[in-house]
Design an enzyme around this catalytic site. Structure first.
Site, mmCIF file in Angstrom:
data_model
loop_
_atom_site.group_PDB
_atom_site.id
_atom_site.type_symbol
_atom_site.label_atom_id
_atom_site.label_comp_id
_atom_site.label_asym_id
_atom_site.label_seq_id
_atom_site.Cartn_x
_atom_site.Cartn_y
_atom_site.Cartn_z
ATOM 1 N N HIS A 145 -4.216 6.471 1.420
ATOM 2 C CA HIS A 145 -4.403 5.146 0.820
ATOM 3 C C HIS A 145 -5.781 4.638 1.225
ATOM 4 O O HIS A 145 -6.179 4.759 2.391
ATOM 5 C CB HIS A 145 -3.300 4.205 1.315
ATOM 6 C CG HIS A 145 -3.645 2.768 1.117
ATOM 7 N ND1 HIS A 145 -3.963 2.259 -0.120
ATOM 8 C CD2 HIS A 145 -3.769 1.749 1.995
ATOM 9 C CE1 HIS A 145 -4.247 0.976 0.012
ATOM 10 N NE2 HIS A 145 -4.141 0.645 1.279
ATOM 11 N N ASN B 126 -9.910 -1.621 -1.961
ATOM 12 C CA ASN B 126 -8.487 -1.332 -1.727
ATOM 13 C C ASN B 126 -7.689 -1.825 -2.938
ATOM 14 O O ASN B 126 -7.566 -3.031 -3.145
ATOM 15 C CB ASN B 126 -8.050 -2.041 -0.444
ATOM 16 C CG ASN B 126 -6.577 -1.836 -0.116
ATOM 17 O OD1 ASN B 126 -5.794 -1.389 -0.964
ATOM 18 N ND2 ASN B 126 -6.185 -2.175 1.091
ATOM 19 N N CYS C 101 0.822 -1.222 0.000
ATOM 20 C CA CYS C 101 0.000 0.000 0.000
ATOM 21 C C CYS C 101 0.851 1.264 0.000
ATOM 22 O O CYS C 101 0.372 2.335 -0.372
ATOM 23 C CB CYS C 101 -0.925 -0.001 1.209
ATOM 24 S SG CYS C 101 -1.951 -1.466 1.235
HETATM 25 N N1 ACO Z 1 -18.582 -10.464 6.187
HETATM 26 C C1 ACO Z 1 -19.210 -10.750 7.333
HETATM 27 N N2 ACO Z 1 -18.574 -10.961 8.490
HETATM 28 C C2 ACO Z 1 -17.239 -10.884 8.474
HETATM 29 C C3 ACO Z 1 -16.520 -10.583 7.292
HETATM 30 C C4 ACO Z 1 -17.247 -10.383 6.116
HETATM 31 N N3 ACO Z 1 -16.663 -10.091 4.953
HETATM 32 N N4 ACO Z 1 -15.203 -10.572 7.602
HETATM 33 C C5 ACO Z 1 -15.081 -10.834 8.922
HETATM 34 N N5 ACO Z 1 -16.324 -11.037 9.460
HETATM 35 C C6 ACO Z 1 -16.687 -11.339 10.821
HETATM 36 C C7 ACO Z 1 -15.523 -11.849 11.624
HETATM 37 O O1 ACO Z 1 -15.381 -13.242 11.434
HETATM 38 C C8 ACO Z 1 -15.942 -11.506 13.037
HETATM 39 O O2 ACO Z 1 -16.823 -12.492 13.478
HETATM 40 P P1 ACO Z 1 -16.813 -12.984 15.030
HETATM 41 O O3 ACO Z 1 -17.100 -11.753 15.835
HETATM 42 O O4 ACO Z 1 -17.891 -14.018 15.057
HETATM 43 O O5 ACO Z 1 -15.439 -13.507 15.264
HETATM 44 C C9 ACO Z 1 -16.763 -10.222 12.886
HETATM 45 O O6 ACO Z 1 -17.076 -10.150 11.496
HETATM 46 C C10 ACO Z 1 -16.051 -8.973 13.307
HETATM 47 O O7 ACO Z 1 -14.706 -8.988 12.846
HETATM 48 P P2 ACO Z 1 -13.711 -7.816 13.206
HETATM 49 O O8 ACO Z 1 -12.340 -8.273 12.881
HETATM 50 O O9 ACO Z 1 -13.951 -7.285 14.564
HETATM 51 O O10 ACO Z 1 -14.179 -6.686 12.197
HETATM 52 P P3 ACO Z 1 -13.592 -5.246 12.067
HETATM 53 O O11 ACO Z 1 -14.596 -4.266 12.494
HETATM 54 O O12 ACO Z 1 -12.211 -5.138 12.662
HETATM 55 O O13 ACO Z 1 -13.437 -5.115 10.491
HETATM 56 C C11 ACO Z 1 -11.748 -5.207 8.819
HETATM 57 C C12 ACO Z 1 -12.603 -6.007 9.798
HETATM 58 C C13 ACO Z 1 -12.673 -4.502 7.856
HETATM 59 C C14 ACO Z 1 -10.859 -6.151 8.061
HETATM 60 C C15 ACO Z 1 -10.917 -4.167 9.592
HETATM 61 O O14 ACO Z 1 -10.290 -4.773 10.681
HETATM 62 C C16 ACO Z 1 -9.876 -3.473 8.760
HETATM 63 O O15 ACO Z 1 -10.179 -2.740 7.832
HETATM 64 N N6 ACO Z 1 -8.591 -3.630 9.087
HETATM 65 C C17 ACO Z 1 -7.501 -2.919 8.403
HETATM 66 C C18 ACO Z 1 -7.342 -3.334 6.981
HETATM 67 C C19 ACO Z 1 -6.153 -2.596 6.388
HETATM 68 O O16 ACO Z 1 -5.936 -1.422 6.639
HETATM 69 N N7 ACO Z 1 -5.340 -3.280 5.659
HETATM 70 C C20 ACO Z 1 -4.134 -2.642 5.224
HETATM 71 C C21 ACO Z 1 -4.103 -2.394 3.844
HETATM 72 S S1 ACO Z 1 -3.972 -3.840 2.880
HETATM 73 C C22 ACO Z 1 -2.330 -4.003 2.417
HETATM 74 O O17 ACO Z 1 -1.474 -3.354 2.919
HETATM 75 C C23 ACO Z 1 -1.958 -5.036 1.439
#
Ligand code: ACO
Length: 334
Positions: free
Chosen positions: A261, A291, A114
């Protein structure tokens, strides 16, 4: 001696095929509501037939060259930022150079996910200011969709990424009031496992195993500890933005436009709140593209230029955080 470099032209290229959140709900246990609320994403683009990141990159590059009013003959180096190279090796930049009909010149990949566009921008700026290149083509391109686990097992990552490319022509500016003021880069490998693809890996013997081919080993897909990445992102973004502003004797009040980003809309909103920045100054297009990693900053910047949010004289801050972890920021006077 060249005082400053600037972004002389921008171009974008996206696959036509739109994949909505409802489309993904048909493939895995997810919903439009979950994806939109947690990430801000409504749809993303996926390639439908064999298309490499450099195919999208070449289209974006041609558009950027035209936008800059220049052509490939005026370019002296090509930098391709990607985490999804067309093939293992040689560098995708070489394949891109061939597609653009470039004469022999330096062409290399930057693999900083990223933050790849900002790392590339820093190198392009250094090459030009050192007198080693007149103009440099920087392209960010990704094809994520062929490497995602689009089942419930991979839903946390599968819904986030989209395919796309964007390019920038970097060159000198005769106007000392304009251009790139500075780029600030960081990396901390201690967190590599928090967001990575472990396989296919040359360090494994044998490199490719039967379970990889069957798709049974989750290690062949991106793995992300979402909450952990989120927590680091909302700390590092404001930190590096403040660092870049302080270096130039500026404050957050001086930012006219912030192009973060596009990782997650909630991350961008957190960052804006932390900096006390009006959300209207923050460019977001994650709702339409997801993304797109190395392409995301130039893609968002190109849109902001096109729709008149980035205009001459404006102070623009670019910022990234992602796998590695790597992060960075740049300040430009447009
Ligand atoms: N649909 C439905 N439910 C889902 C999904 C989905 N697509 N994905 C995860 N869940 C579930 C999980 O299993 C979890 O269930 P549980 O509570 O029964 O265990 C629940 O949803 C909540 O999960 P969280 O991890 O708490 O969700 P969060 O609010 O943290 O959102 C997310 C997840 C969107 C991935 C977030 O953490 C995020 O954006 N993180 C940063 C991503 C990022 O910045 N990446 C860097 C760039 S990528 C790169 O550098 C290559």
């Amino acid at each position: 001696m060249i005082a400053r470099t600037h972004i002389l032209g921008l171009g974008t290229a996206l696959p036509e095929h739109v994949v909505t959140n409802d489309d993904l709900s048909g493939l895995m246990d997810t919903s439009d509501e979950w994806i939109a609320q947690r990430t801000g994403i409504r749809e993303r683009r996926h390639i439908q037939t064999d298309t490499g990141a450099t195919d999208l990159g070449a289209a974006a590059a041609r558009a950027a060259l035209a936008d800059a009013g220049t052509d490939i003959d005026a370019i002296d180096a090509i930098i391709f930022a990607t985490l999804s190279p067309d093939i293992d090796w040689p560098a995708s930049a070489v394949l891109l150079a061939r597609k653009l009909g470039a004469r022999p010149m330096p062409a290399f990949d930057v693999r900083d996910q990223c933050s790849g566009f900002l790392y590339s921008l820093a190198v392009a700026d250094a090459l030009i200011r050192a007198g080693r290149a007149r103009q440099v083509l920087v392209v960010g391109g990704e094809v994520h969709s062929t490497g995602l686990d689009l089942t419930t097992r991979g839903r946390e990552v599968g819904v986030i990424f989209g395919d796309g490319a964007a390019a920038a022509v970097i060159g000198p500016t005769p106007d000392a009031q304009r251009g790139l003021l500075s780029v600030h880069l960081h990396a901390e490998g201690a967190f590599a496992e928090r967001l990575w693809i472990e396989v296919v890996a040359s360090r494994r013997k044998p490199r490719i195993r039967l379970e990889d081919l069957a798709g049974d080993d989750p290690a062949i897909y991106p793995h992300m500890n979402g909450r952990y990445v989120f927590k680091h992102a909302v700390t590092r973004f404001p930190e590096v933005i403040r660092e870049s502003l302080a270096f130039n004797g500026l404050s957050t009040d001086d930012i006219d436009v912030l192009v973060p980003h596009q990782a997650n809309l909630r991350i961008s909103q957190f960052v804006a709140a932390e900096l006390g920045l009006d959300e209207a100054k923050v460019v977001n297009n994650i709702d339409r593209y997801g993304n797109t990693t190395a392409a995301s900053i130039p893609l968002a910047l190109a849109e902001a230029v096109r729709d008149g949010r980035v205009t001459r004289g404006r102070t623009v801050c670019l910022a990234a955080f992602g796998a590695g972890f790597t992060w960075g920021a740049a300040v430009l006077r447009w």
